[in-house]
Each structure stands twice: as structure tokens, then as C-alpha cells.
Design a protein around this motif. Sequence first.
Motif, short mmCIF file in Angstrom:
data_model
loop_
_atom_site.label_atom_id
_atom_site.label_comp_id
_atom_site.label_asym_id
_atom_site.label_seq_id
_atom_site.Cartn_x
_atom_site.Cartn_y
_atom_site.Cartn_z
N PRO A 124 0.81 -1.23 0.00
CA PRO A 124 0.00 0.00 0.00
C PRO A 124 0.84 1.27 0.00
N LYS A 125 1.98 1.23 0.66
CA LYS A 125 2.84 2.41 0.69
C LYS A 125 3.45 2.67 -0.69
N LEU A 126 3.84 1.60 -1.38
CA LEU A 126 4.41 1.77 -2.72
C LEU A 126 3.36 2.27 -3.70
N ARG A 127 2.12 1.81 -3.54
CA ARG A 127 1.05 2.31 -4.42
C ARG A 127 0.79 3.80 -4.16
N GLN A 128 0.87 4.19 -2.90
CA GLN A 128 0.74 5.62 -2.58
C GLN A 128 1.85 6.43 -3.25
N GLU A 129 3.06 5.88 -3.25
CA GLU A 129 4.19 6.57 -3.87
C GLU A 129 3.98 6.71 -5.38
N LEU A 130 3.44 5.67 -6.00
CA LEU A 130 3.15 5.75 -7.43
C LEU A 130 2.08 6.82 -7.70
N ALA A 131 1.02 6.80 -6.91
CA ALA A 131 -0.06 7.77 -7.09
C ALA A 131 0.47 9.19 -6.92
N ALA A 132 1.38 9.39 -5.97
CA ALA A 132 1.96 10.71 -5.74
C ALA A 132 2.76 11.19 -6.95
N ARG A 133 3.18 10.25 -7.78
CA ARG A 133 3.95 10.58 -8.98
C ARG A 133 3.06 10.60 -10.22
N GLY A 134 1.75 10.55 -10.02
CA GLY A 134 0.82 10.66 -11.12
C GLY A 134 0.55 9.38 -11.88
N ILE A 135 0.92 8.24 -11.30
CA ILE A 135 0.70 6.94 -11.94
C ILE A 135 -0.39 6.19 -11.17
N HIS A 136 -1.37 5.65 -11.89
CA HIS A 136 -2.46 4.95 -11.20
C HIS A 136 -1.89 3.77 -10.40
N PRO A 137 -2.26 3.65 -9.13
CA PRO A 137 -1.68 2.60 -8.28
C PRO A 137 -1.96 1.18 -8.76
N SER A 138 -2.98 1.00 -9.60
CA SER A 138 -3.27 -0.34 -10.11
C SER A 138 -2.18 -0.86 -11.04
N ARG A 139 -1.28 0.03 -11.46
CA ARG A 139 -0.20 -0.39 -12.36
C ARG A 139 0.99 -0.98 -11.60
N LEU A 140 0.87 -1.07 -10.29
CA LEU A 140 1.84 -1.81 -9.48
C LEU A 140 1.23 -3.16 -9.13
N GLU A 141 1.93 -4.22 -9.45
CA GLU A 141 1.48 -5.57 -9.14
C GLU A 141 2.60 -6.32 -8.41
N THR A 142 2.21 -7.29 -7.60
CA THR A 142 3.22 -8.11 -6.92
C THR A 142 2.99 -9.58 -7.28
N THR A 143 4.08 -10.31 -7.34
CA THR A 143 4.06 -11.71 -7.77
C THR A 143 4.49 -12.62 -6.63
N LYS A 144 3.74 -13.68 -6.41
CA LYS A 144 4.08 -14.64 -5.37
C LYS A 144 5.43 -15.29 -5.66
N LEU A 145 6.17 -15.57 -4.61
CA LEU A 145 7.42 -16.30 -4.77
C LEU A 145 7.11 -17.73 -5.19
N ALA A 146 7.85 -18.24 -6.14
CA ALA A 146 7.64 -19.59 -6.65
C ALA A 146 8.52 -20.58 -5.90
N PRO A 147 8.17 -21.87 -5.90
CA PRO A 147 9.05 -22.89 -5.33
C PRO A 147 10.42 -22.84 -5.98
N TRP A 148 11.43 -23.29 -5.27
CA TRP A 148 12.81 -23.15 -5.73
C TRP A 148 13.02 -23.67 -7.15
#
Length: 268
Positions: A124-148
Amino acid sequence: AHVLKLTFCGWPQTTGAPFIQHMVADKVVAQAEHSAREFNEKLLLLPESYLPADHGNMVGSVLTRERATSEDAGHAASFAFGSLSSFQKLDATIFDVWANILRSSSRRSVLRLMRYALHDIAEPKLRQELAARGIHPSRLETTKLAPWLDHTWQKTHLDVMLDTIVKSGHSVVQDGLWAQVPTVSLAGNRMEARAGATALRAARVSTYTEALSLKDYEVLAASLEREPAKLRSVRAVLKHRLTVAPLFDCKRWARTFANALHAAYEAF
């Protein structure tokens, strides 16, 4: 009896300890003109990346599998700029650069980060930082870590990898390159900020994706999204270099490492 002591790999800076005689590095991460000021130790400089990369021995090599898709990583189809670095390596400067890249790219492009520990606090903090820079926060995505066994293959779904600058990627840049993801990196002024650059040069792809400035970093990354033919070309070069360039030649690395140790011992 006198014992030769050296530091290697675990701490990408000088130890500052008077009882450590040598540090293993390479000519990219340890700049000769700054070595006396930055390192307490004598440097054992390997000719290529000082970090070994034995990805060729991984089970289920990405070289023999189809590339992963966004759907394989749990996302909708889009153009994915990604960083594999942990949250601690992010700073305001690189986030400004990444926001500028998204701003100059099509709206189908996203920034994907790995879902490391404490991601529930960071996201949520990183999305806020994106929004503060004029980028829609939905354009930040996170990916689950995969098995080794699948973690490198999963990263093949990324289109372009973006390196951090305060502390650049070390093993994660190697992972991204082995996953055949063109990687944009900018060499900093200290050892910990130059590991990405040494990986690109040892993979013989720095001509294509090593930036010379922050502005160059933005232009390089955005051009790979705007010019699909250029992206395909760089990816094809990278795929070829994986099997012939020094970065992933572990036998070569072992020989040069052993030679450096023998030389240090003989001089001790």
C-alpha cells in the motif's frame, strides 16, 4: 602460524577489519581509481563477474521450457516491467525513474515486484508513492514467490527487468538474465551498486541495456516496450550469449578463482 584471511561474496563492501588481508572482487565492481579509498583490503580482481552463476545445472532449465506467461504468474496479460530486488533496495530516486518509465509507456504496461516478506506493509505504501507521482496505483502488481525449482522459470514472464541503483541486484540480476529477460542497469559509484553492471558485461549484453545515466535508463527501458522488434532482438542476443558468455561459465569462473587464491597465497 600465519593464516591468510579474505572476504568474499557475503558483504559487498570493505570489512574495515585490519585482520582481513584480501577481498575478492572484479574490475567492474571495484574501480581501480577508488580502491585505496574504498577498501581496507588488497583486492583479488577476477577478470569477469566475481559472483559465480551456476544456473546451467538447475533442474528444469529455462533453456528447454516455454516461457512463462503473465497468467502463469497469476496476472492478467500486460507488458511487465519487473524488479526482482527486495523492498530494502528501493529508494525515491529509482521510484521516480520507474514512474517516468510507466508514464512514457503504454497504459497496458505495469510494474511487477516480488512478494517478499512484509509485502502487506510495503504494497500500500508503494502504491501511494506511485499515485503521488501521477501513476495509477493499479499499475503496481506483486508476484508470489515460486518454489525453488520453478523460481527462475517463473521470471521468464517478465518483459523487461529494472535493476535498483543504491544496491543493485546481485543473484537476482543473474536470475533475470538466465530467464532471458533484458535487464536495464546503471552502475553506481560503490561496489554494492555495480553488481548489475558486472553481470551485464560478463553476459556480453551491456551494449544493449546498460544505462549511462538515469535519463538513459528511462529511455532504454521505455524503448523496449515501444519497439517490440527491438525487444525481440535483445532477447535473442541474450539467449545466445547465455551459453557462450563468461557469466554462466562456472568452470571458467572456478579456474580464475583458484588462480587468484594461489597467487594471493604465494604473495603472502
